[in-house]
Every structure is written in C-alpha cells, then in structure tokens.
Motif scaffolding. Structure first.
Motif, PDB file in Angstrom:
ATOM      1  N   SER A 141       0.009 -14.469  -5.891  1.00  0.00           N
ATOM      2  CA  SER A 141      -0.346 -14.395  -7.308  1.00  0.00           C
ATOM      3  C   SER A 141       0.357 -13.194  -7.933  1.00  0.00           C
ATOM      4  CB  SER A 141      -1.851 -14.252  -7.477  1.00  0.00           C
ATOM      5  OG  SER A 141      -2.293 -12.985  -6.997  1.00  0.00           O
ATOM      6  N   ASP A 142       0.480 -13.188  -9.259  1.00  0.00           N
ATOM      7  CA  ASP A 142       1.136 -12.070  -9.937  1.00  0.00           C
ATOM      8  C   ASP A 142       0.413 -10.756  -9.660  1.00  0.00           C
ATOM      9  OD1 ASP A 142       3.130 -13.668 -10.990  1.00  0.00           O
ATOM     10  OD2 ASP A 142       2.138 -13.931 -12.929  1.00  0.00           O
ATOM     11  N   ALA A 143      -0.925 -10.785  -9.677  1.00  0.00           N
ATOM     12  CA  ALA A 143      -1.694  -9.559  -9.417  1.00  0.00           C
ATOM     13  C   ALA A 143      -1.456  -9.065  -7.994  1.00  0.00           C
ATOM     14  CB  ALA A 143      -3.185  -9.815  -9.648  1.00  0.00           C
ATOM     15  N   ASN A 144      -1.395  -9.969  -7.036  1.00  0.00           N
ATOM     16  CA  ASN A 144      -1.175  -9.561  -5.643  1.00  0.00           C
ATOM     17  C   ASN A 144       0.237  -9.027  -5.443  1.00  0.00           C
ATOM     18  OD1 ASN A 144      -2.191  -9.386  -2.864  1.00  0.00           O
ATOM     19  ND2 ASN A 144      -0.623 -10.910  -2.417  1.00  0.00           N
ATOM     20  N   LEU A 145       1.214  -9.626  -6.133  1.00  0.00           N
ATOM     21  CA  LEU A 145       2.589  -9.128  -6.029  1.00  0.00           C
ATOM     22  C   LEU A 145       2.688  -7.705  -6.586  1.00  0.00           C
ATOM     23  CD1 LEU A 145       4.623 -12.315  -7.054  1.00  0.00           C
ATOM     24  CD2 LEU A 145       4.300 -11.392  -4.750  1.00  0.00           C
ATOM     25  N   ALA A 146       1.984  -7.434  -7.691  1.00  0.00           N
ATOM     26  CA  ALA A 146       1.983  -6.081  -8.252  1.00  0.00           C
ATOM     27  C   ALA A 146       1.295  -5.108  -7.297  1.00  0.00           C
ATOM     28  CB  ALA A 146       1.292  -6.073  -9.614  1.00  0.00           C
ATOM     29  N   ALA A 147       0.255  -5.565  -6.609  1.00  0.00           N
ATOM     30  CA  ALA A 147      -0.421  -4.712  -5.627  1.00  0.00           C
ATOM     31  C   ALA A 147       0.483  -4.449  -4.428  1.00  0.00           C
ATOM     32  CB  ALA A 147      -1.725  -5.372  -5.176  1.00  0.00           C
ATOM     33  N   LEU A 148       1.192  -5.476  -3.976  1.00  0.00           N
ATOM     34  CA  LEU A 148       2.139  -5.301  -2.870  1.00  0.00           C
ATOM     35  C   LEU A 148       3.258  -4.334  -3.256  1.00  0.00           C
ATOM     36  CD1 LEU A 148       2.408  -8.973  -1.564  1.00  0.00           C
ATOM     37  CD2 LEU A 148       1.692  -6.991  -0.209  1.00  0.00           C
ATOM     38  N   TYR A 149       3.661  -4.362  -4.508  1.00  0.00           N
ATOM     39  CA  TYR A 149       4.705  -3.442  -4.983  1.00  0.00           C
ATOM     40  C   TYR A 149       4.320  -1.991  -4.690  1.00  0.00           C
ATOM     41  CZ  TYR A 149       7.808  -1.143  -8.399  1.00  0.00           C
ATOM     42  OH  TYR A 149       8.747  -0.343  -9.012  1.00  0.00           O
ATOM     43  N   ARG A 150       3.066  -1.658  -4.960  1.00  0.00           N
ATOM     44  CA  ARG A 150       2.587  -0.298  -4.702  1.00  0.00           C
ATOM     45  C   ARG A 150       2.491  -0.027  -3.198  1.00  0.00           C
ATOM     46  NH1 ARG A 150      -2.675  -0.402  -6.720  1.00  0.00           N
ATOM     47  NH2 ARG A 150      -2.081   0.382  -8.783  1.00  0.00           N
ATOM     48  N   GLU A 151       1.883  -0.961  -2.456  1.00  0.00           N
ATOM     49  CA  GLU A 151       1.635  -0.727  -1.036  1.00  0.00           C
ATOM     50  C   GLU A 151       2.928  -0.671  -0.225  1.00  0.00           C
ATOM     51  OE1 GLU A 151      -1.944  -2.417   0.986  1.00  0.00           O
ATOM     52  OE2 GLU A 151      -0.413  -3.557   2.086  1.00  0.00           O
ATOM     53  N   LEU A 152       3.872  -1.544  -0.539  1.00  0.00           N
ATOM     54  CA  LEU A 152       5.154  -1.521   0.164  1.00  0.00           C
ATOM     55  C   LEU A 152       5.885  -0.210  -0.107  1.00  0.00           C
ATOM     56  CD1 LEU A 152       6.298  -5.184  -0.592  1.00  0.00           C
ATOM     57  CD2 LEU A 152       5.626  -4.300   1.662  1.00  0.00           C
ATOM     58  N   SER A 153       5.781   0.292  -1.329  1.00  0.00           N
ATOM     59  CA  SER A 153       6.475   1.546  -1.661  1.00  0.00           C
ATOM     60  C   SER A 153       5.905   2.706  -0.865  1.00  0.00           C
ATOM     61  CB  SER A 153       6.397   1.828  -3.160  1.00  0.00           C
ATOM     62  OG  SER A 153       5.104   2.234  -3.560  1.00  0.00           O
ATOM     63  N   TYR A 154       4.575   2.700  -0.655  1.00  0.00           N
ATOM     64  CA  TYR A 154       3.976   3.755   0.156  1.00  0.00           C
ATOM     65  C   TYR A 154       4.509   3.725   1.586  1.00  0.00           C
ATOM     66  CZ  TYR A 154       0.743   6.502   2.856  1.00  0.00           C
ATOM     67  OH  TYR A 154       0.227   7.440   3.716  1.00  0.00           O
ATOM     68  N   ASN A 155       4.733   2.528   2.119  1.00  0.00           N
ATOM     69  CA  ASN A 155       5.133   2.353   3.511  1.00  0.00           C
ATOM     70  C   ASN A 155       6.641   2.347   3.728  1.00  0.00           C
ATOM     71  OD1 ASN A 155       2.606   1.746   5.294  1.00  0.00           O
ATOM     72  ND2 ASN A 155       2.249   0.647   3.376  1.00  0.00           N
ATOM     73  N   ASP A 156       7.431   2.460   2.669  1.00  0.00           N
ATOM     74  CA  ASP A 156       8.890   2.455   2.796  1.00  0.00           C
ATOM     75  C   ASP A 156       9.315   3.542   3.794  1.00  0.00           C
ATOM     76  OD1 ASP A 156      11.633   2.490   2.533  1.00  0.00           O
ATOM     77  OD2 ASP A 156      11.644   3.015   0.401  1.00  0.00           O
ATOM     78  N   PRO A 157       9.939   3.172   4.917  1.00  0.00           N
ATOM     79  CA  PRO A 157      10.298   4.185   5.924  1.00  0.00           C
ATOM     80  C   PRO A 157      11.346   5.170   5.433  1.00  0.00           C
ATOM     81  CG  PRO A 157      11.183   2.035   6.517  1.00  0.00           C
ATOM     82  CD  PRO A 157      10.259   1.810   5.369  1.00  0.00           C
TER      83      PRO A 157
END
Length: 579
Positions: free
Chosen positions: A538-554
């Motif tokens: 969903s659009d909301a989940n994609l926006a949430a993943l945007y934040r979480e993936l950025s935190y985990n970017d190695p």
C-alpha cells in the motif's frame, strides 16, 4: 503543570545526560518524563512533532524495525543570550514556517547514476530511493496535518525547500518535485513504464534485489524479500501537495551531474540513451571516486570509457524525460500556472530570473520578517559552493534595505532608513561547505566568496537572526558571534529527506518582550506509520518502508546525521536588535 512553567537551560542540561539513535537517554525514566512534561507544558501543542514521539529502532538483529518511541524534549540554548523567567507569558509570535531540505527526487533508472560507487560514496545508491517520491509526499502530508507552530501557535506562512530538490537535474525529477510540492498524479518511473529497469532487479549482489529470492549482500544483512516491491514503487499515485505557500532554493544537485560534475552537455546522449552501467571493478571505482572529488572533467571521460567497454552495461528503454535541465529551465518550470498550487506564483522565481539564470531573491515571510534566498551553487563542479561577487553585492543591498542600522567593515555604526525588519537567510550550502572558489562558468571572470566571508558580512547586520540551510544531510545548529550579542545569529542546518532521519523542521520566531528573541526549532517526521509490513505494498506501507530502509542502509550514517539534542528541538535565544 501550567503550560507557562519556565524551564531554564541549566535544568535541561541536568536532565539530559546523553543521546543515542533511539532518542534521549536519561538518568531515569522519571527524569525523561519530567523533561517531556515540561516541554509539553510550555507548548501550545506537540502533536505530530518529535516533541511527542520519534522513530526508534527495536530488535537485536542486523536489520532493525522502527517503532514509536518517546519524543525529544525542548533544549534551551543560551549560547548567544540569557534566558529570563516569565518570557512564556510575554511572548509574541512573529513568524512560523517549515523547512524541507535535500529531498532528492530521484530517477533510479537513469543511465547517468553511479550506484556502483556506493561502498566509497554512500549517496551513490540507497536501498530506499525507489520509494523517494512517496516518502516526500508523506512529509507534505505531515505539514498539512499540523495547525501551526508548537510554541507560537501561528499557522505556517510558508514552506522553504533549501536545495537538492532533484537528484540528478533531470526533467522527470523536476516534474516529480513540482507535483509532490504542489499536488498531482505522478509515477516515480522512467523508460518502460510497465517494468523496472534499474539496479534493484539486476541480480548483482552489490545491490538489494527486493523481489529476487537469492541472498544478495543486503539480504545477508537482514533486508527482506518483498513481492511486487518494484512494480508498486513505480505505479502512479496522487500527491496531495502542500496547502501552504512554498518556495524553492537551488542546490548543487539541481544544477550538475550527480551534484558534483560540471554539465558541459557531453553526457546528454547518455542521459536519454539506452545504456546503463551497473558495475565496475574496485580499482576503477576508486579511480572514478577520486576523479569526482579532484578532477570532474576527468571523471566524465572515464565514465564515457566505461560505457564504451560494455562490461556490466545494461540496455534500458530510452526516455527524453531524463534530459538534464538548465537552471534557467528550472526557474521557468516553477512559473507554469499548473504548479502554482497554494502559491505563490513562481515559488520565489520570476520570468526575469528564468531569463538571466540569477536564482536569488527576497520575499516576505510575515509582517515583520523578511527572507532572502541565495544561489550558492558553482557550476565549475564539485559538491560544495560559494557566492559570486555580484550576488554578494546584491545581498548587501538587500540587508541594508531591510535594516535600521548596520556596521561598516571598520566597525562603525551606520544608520539606515525607516525599515527595520528581522532577516532570515536561506541557502543550500552551509558556512562550512562554501569553499569552492573555482571560477564559475556562468561568469568566468567573477570572484567567488566563501562561507567565512558571508558569516563576516551577516555579523555586520544586527537584524539577521538566522541562516537556514541544508547540503550536509545533518541536523546541526551553530551559533555565530558570541563576542558581540547584538551582531550574533544562529545557523540552522537540517537533515535531508533521502537519508535517515528524513526530518523536516518547523521554525518559529517570537519576541519575548524582554529584549530577547526566541527561535524555536522543532523537527518533524513524515506521516508514514512507524510499523512496516513486508507482505504489503500500500502507499502508506511504502512510505513507512522508505523510512525503515533508510535507517538500515549499510552505507548510511544515521548516528552522525541525526545530530545531538542541541540540534533537535530547541529554543535559540538571541538579543533583539534595537536602533
């Protein structure tokens, strides 16, 4: 506790012992709760800001999930003026607005990208970047949801985006930026609109391949496999656009290749062509990275050679929308009535600017506060900036126009006209990143001026209260002018919305009625939920993943970019200028 309870800078320092990625760490839960309660008591409202809650990592594995954690309390900074009791009762709001910075609307499928340099330059590739437009749109939604500033209660008069609005100065990226800010339907997708043609489905283990089951380097660190991720990322969605007037300041990524290389037109065919380089050996990567830092022209030639070699080159669908725009075209695009949205028409730019390429201007923030937006880019190459002599002289004229008095270069007081307003400066580059004094091709014989010279100029004008900027992708607040309180000002640097922590910042100016001003700086996160679902698109989940993936970017630097407590939610004291 009364909302008007006064909190001194020393009491904050006593309660605040240290910071970590998860937010504030206190001597006890009681001390934390007391600081947050006092913060809330002083505010009109804290809802929707990091005064209320902050994204906080949880879990023990390599890949951390995010959840809602305790907010960050207000830190009173008396570096430049002393705090007096009772000022909350006397406070009069003068201005309230929001800063965005380094949005980097990015075409992840562009042939002119350097993803293969990520180990040497973390900004070359980010696992979250295919979700960038949705993430920025969620930040817009956050601003739309807020009634006004948390301390003055004043509605926002404007939003200022302080540069690097696009990632690689492509027409497609500019279109996405204008639609995210002004509203409209968009798809963060170029080339073949029915499929993704970038590195994230290349099968190359150096990148996160979210839809493939094999164990690439990112999945080895705990990154998930998400079915349908790339097609969902590229599908159209409706960006609501800001309900508040917004302005644009230009950044180096808006005027040069990857924000570092002079655009001499040599790579236009590559931008719009069918060949995309997806990798190179470590030695070549090191050579190219060094060229980007030391020899931009040499980097362009090396890149052309790599494309011609055919190694790890992928065929993609050509797209004319990838053509790089000029700064004149950048300004002209803002003049399209279709992107006016909440206004103002042109968003700071005029037809004269579009014709001349001089993208600096003065505008009104509120009745008693004036803004000045600078163009600190240098098209000679390299990421850092500077000011040309003509713009520096123009700036001094603007400062004099809006100041009741100032000091000349020898320290003598000069009385001005009847106008006496507070002045805020906006630029992309910071005082410490304006050392690029190479001749700018736009005016090869003009002198260039660095950040130290600009700071010295601003300190001659007591009405200058703050310089607001970006570029570093970091939260950092710096005082200038400790020795002479009347000539001091604050430099407010805010993190990007491509790298974690993906903040925006509310800035409020208040007159305390005691000879001091308070600048309240409150960080905000996007409206995306903290929790993510690896099985949803969903659009909301994609926006949430945007934040979480950025935190985990190695290759990211969340600890450094987050800043310390004194760079987050602050009250910055300043002596009020008088005639």
């Amino acid at each position: 506790m009364s909302r008007r309870t006064f909190l001194t800078g020393t009491s904050v320092a006593a309660a605040w012992s240290a910071l970590s990625l998860g937010g504030a760490q206190f001597a006890s839960a009681a001390a934390r709760d007391q600081a947050l309660a006092t913060t809330a008591a002083r505010a009109v409202r804290v809802t929707g800001t990091t005064l209320e809650q902050v994204a906080t990592p949880v879990g023990t594995g390599g890949y951390k999930r995010l959840t809602a954690g305790p907010g960050w309390p207000l830190v009173v900074r008396g570096d430049l003026a002393s705090a007096t009791t009772g000022r909350d009762d006397r406070r009069t709001g003068l201005a309230s607005f929001v800063q965005f910075s380094d949005l980097h609307l990015v075409d992840t499928e562009s042939p002119v990208r350097f993803e293969y340099l990520a180990k040497l330059n973390g900004s070359a590739y980010r696992p979250q970047e295919a979700l960038n437009a949705r993430g920025v749109s969620a930040l817009v939604e956050r601003v739309n949801s807020l009634a006004g500033g948390p301390y003055t209660g004043m509605p926002f008069s404007m939003v200022m985006a302080t540069g690097d609005n696009t990632d690689n100065h492509e027409l497609a990226e500019l279109d996405w930026y204008l639609k995210v800010m002004g509203g409209g339907r968009l798809a963060q997708n170029t080339g073949d609109l029915s499929r993704y043609e970038g590195v994230q489905n290349s099968g190359n283990a150096a990148y996160w391949n979210p839809e493939l089951s094999y164990n690439d380097g990112y999945k080895a660190k705990g990154f998930p496999q998400i079915a349908g991720f790339l097609s969902a990322a590229g599908r159209p969605f409706d960006a609501p656009g800001l309900r508040t007037p917004w302005y644009t300041t230009v950044g180096n990524h808006d005027d040069s290749i990857e924000g570092s290389l002079p655009d001499l037109g040599l790579l236009n065919d590559l931008y719009t062509g069918q060949y995309k380089l997806e990798g190179c050996d470590d030695a070549t990567a090191a050579q190219l990275t060094d060229s980007l830092r030391r020899d931009p022209a040499g980097a362009v030639l090396l890149l052309a050679k790599l494309i011609a070699s055919g190694d790890l080159v992928r065929k993609v669908t050509p797209d004319e929308r990838r053509r790089p725009f000029t700064l004149k075209e950048f300004a002209k695009a803002h003049l399209n009535p279709a992107v006016t949205g909440a206004g103002p028409y042109g968003h700071g730019f005029t037809s004269d600017m579009a014709n001349s390429g001089k993208l600096y201007y003065t505008f009104r923030i509120s009745e008693k506060v004036v803004g000045i937006s600078l163009d600190t880019t240098n098209q000679a190459g390299f990421a850092d900036g500077s000011l040309g002599t003509a713009q520096l002289r123009w700036l001094e004229q603007q400062l004099q126009t809006h100041s009741g008095h100032w000091y000349d270069a020898d320290g003598r007081k000069v009385t001005g006209g009847s106008t006496d307003e507070l002045i805020l400066l906006f630029s992309h580059h910071t005082s410490g990143t304006m050392g690029n004094l190479l001749p700018d091709p736009r005016n090869i014989f003009e002198g260039r001026h660095d950040g130290n010279e600009l700071v010295a100029l601003l300190q001659r004008y007591p009405n200058v209260v703050a310089w607001v900027n970006g570029h570093t992708h970091m939260n950092k607040i710096t005082p200038h002018g400790h020795a002479v309180p009347e000539r001091a000002f604050w430099e407010i640097n805010t993190a990007s919305h491509i790298d974690y922590p993906q903040h925006g910042r509310i800035i409020e100016i208040a007159d305390n009625g005691d000879g001091t001003l308070s600048l309240f700086t409150t960080l905000i996160e996007s409206s995306a939920p903290y929790g993510t679902d690896f099985g949803g698109t969903s659009d909301a989940n994609l926006a949430a993943l945007y934040r979480e993936l950025s935190y985990n970017d190695p290759n990211g630097r969340p600890a450094a970019l987050l800043g310390a407590g004194g760079d987050h939610n602050t009250e910055l004291l300043l002596t009020k200028p008088t005639r």
